[in-house]
Write an enzyme that holds these catalytic residues in place. Structure first.
Site, short mmCIF file in Angstrom:
data_model
loop_
_atom_site.label_atom_id
_atom_site.label_comp_id
_atom_site.label_asym_id
_atom_site.label_seq_id
_atom_site.Cartn_x
_atom_site.Cartn_y
_atom_site.Cartn_z
N LEU A 186 6.42 8.50 -20.58
CA LEU A 186 5.40 7.52 -20.24
C LEU A 186 4.97 6.85 -21.53
O LEU A 186 4.81 7.51 -22.56
CB LEU A 186 4.18 8.18 -19.59
CG LEU A 186 4.28 8.63 -18.13
CD1 LEU A 186 2.93 9.17 -17.65
CD2 LEU A 186 4.75 7.51 -17.22
N ASP A 187 4.75 5.55 -21.49
CA ASP A 187 4.25 4.85 -22.67
C ASP A 187 2.91 5.44 -23.10
O ASP A 187 2.19 6.04 -22.29
CB ASP A 187 4.09 3.37 -22.38
CG ASP A 187 5.42 2.67 -22.14
OD1 ASP A 187 6.45 3.25 -22.52
OD2 ASP A 187 5.41 1.55 -21.59
N LYS A 188 2.56 5.23 -24.34
CA LYS A 188 1.35 5.81 -24.91
C LYS A 188 0.10 5.44 -24.12
O LYS A 188 -0.81 6.26 -23.94
CB LYS A 188 1.21 5.36 -26.37
CG LYS A 188 0.04 5.98 -27.12
CD LYS A 188 0.02 5.48 -28.56
CE LYS A 188 -1.20 6.01 -29.30
NZ LYS A 188 -1.27 5.47 -30.69
#
Length: 238
Positions: free
Chosen positions: A99-101
């Site tokens: 998952l992106d930050k």
């Protein structure tokens, strides 16, 4: 199984396990045992008064907060593994996909590399569901575009389902379901139809839905039914 090997399943090195045993911190069937070579079943062993030590593969769910990396280690930023207690971090867990930050929600962590690989491989069609808030009013035409497979700059996304939950002039809310997860894919799909994302949360992977009782940063083990459901989905059921 030797007692020191069983204790090491809690995330200790073998030398640390032997020290814990010799220090009286290990119970077998409720009684302290100081012989590292004693043959035991892991389910009979407790360390420091905790739950029984479990053998076999681990699968955890984490409710990832924004700002936390989906990685095993990083020198600058907190990772999903940093949300776990130290002994659990030593069990060799790795994330299932990324998952992106700034994206929140469900992350699965497992010691089972084959299961992790199959859950992210499009071949096994493990659905990933995201709750997205975006700019502007989503329409049926956007849903049709997702279903047709959006052409992005470097690849064409597989057909995805867009379920519009709320549609306003300023922003909309929708669930998007897909079976792949390329870099920034969901963000790029919404941008491609002219609706940049405002927020994104993953809510489901396969048959496992993010537990609503988990607050941001909290985790739990998967239930046996959840774990077996994932294995069955990936052709690994026993």
């Amino acid at each position: 199984m030797r007692l020191d090997k069983a204790v090491a399943l809690a995330g200790l090195s073998r030398s640390e396990a032997r020290k814990a045993i010799q220090g009286g911190r290990v119970l077998v069937d409720g009684a302290p045992v100081r012989d590292p070579a004693m043959q035991v079943e892991p389910g009979r062993v407790r360390l420091d008064g905790g739950g029984v030590i479990e053998a076999g593969e681990l699968i955890l769910m984490v409710n990832k907060p924004a700002g936390v990396l989906t990685a095993t280690e990083d020198r600058r930023f907190e990772t999903v593994l940093d949300l776990l207690p130290e002994p659990m971090r030593r069990r060799g867990l790795g994330p299932v996909g990324r998952l992106d930050k700034d994206v929140t929600g469900l992350v699965l962590l497992t010691t089972d590399g084959q299961l992790a690989h199959r859950l992210i491989a499009p071949k096994w069609k493990a659905e990933k569901v995201y709750r997205a808030r975006c700019q502007g009013r989503l329409t049926g035409a956007d849903a049709e575009a997702f279903a047709a497979g959006l052409t992005l700059s470097d690849f064409t996304a597989l057909p995805a389902r867009l379920d519009i939950l709320e549609a306003g002039e300023a922003e909309s809310l929708a669930d998007v379901t897909l079976t792949e997860g390329k870099f920034h894919q969901v963000k790029r799909m919404f941008a491609a139809v002219g609706h940049p994302l405002l927020a994104l949360e993953r809510t489901r992977i396969g048959c496992v839905t993010l537990d609503p009782a988990l607050k941001a940063g909290e985790w739990r083990r998967l239930t046996e039914d959840e774990a077996e459901g994932l294995r069955k989905l990936c052709g690994m059921d026993r």
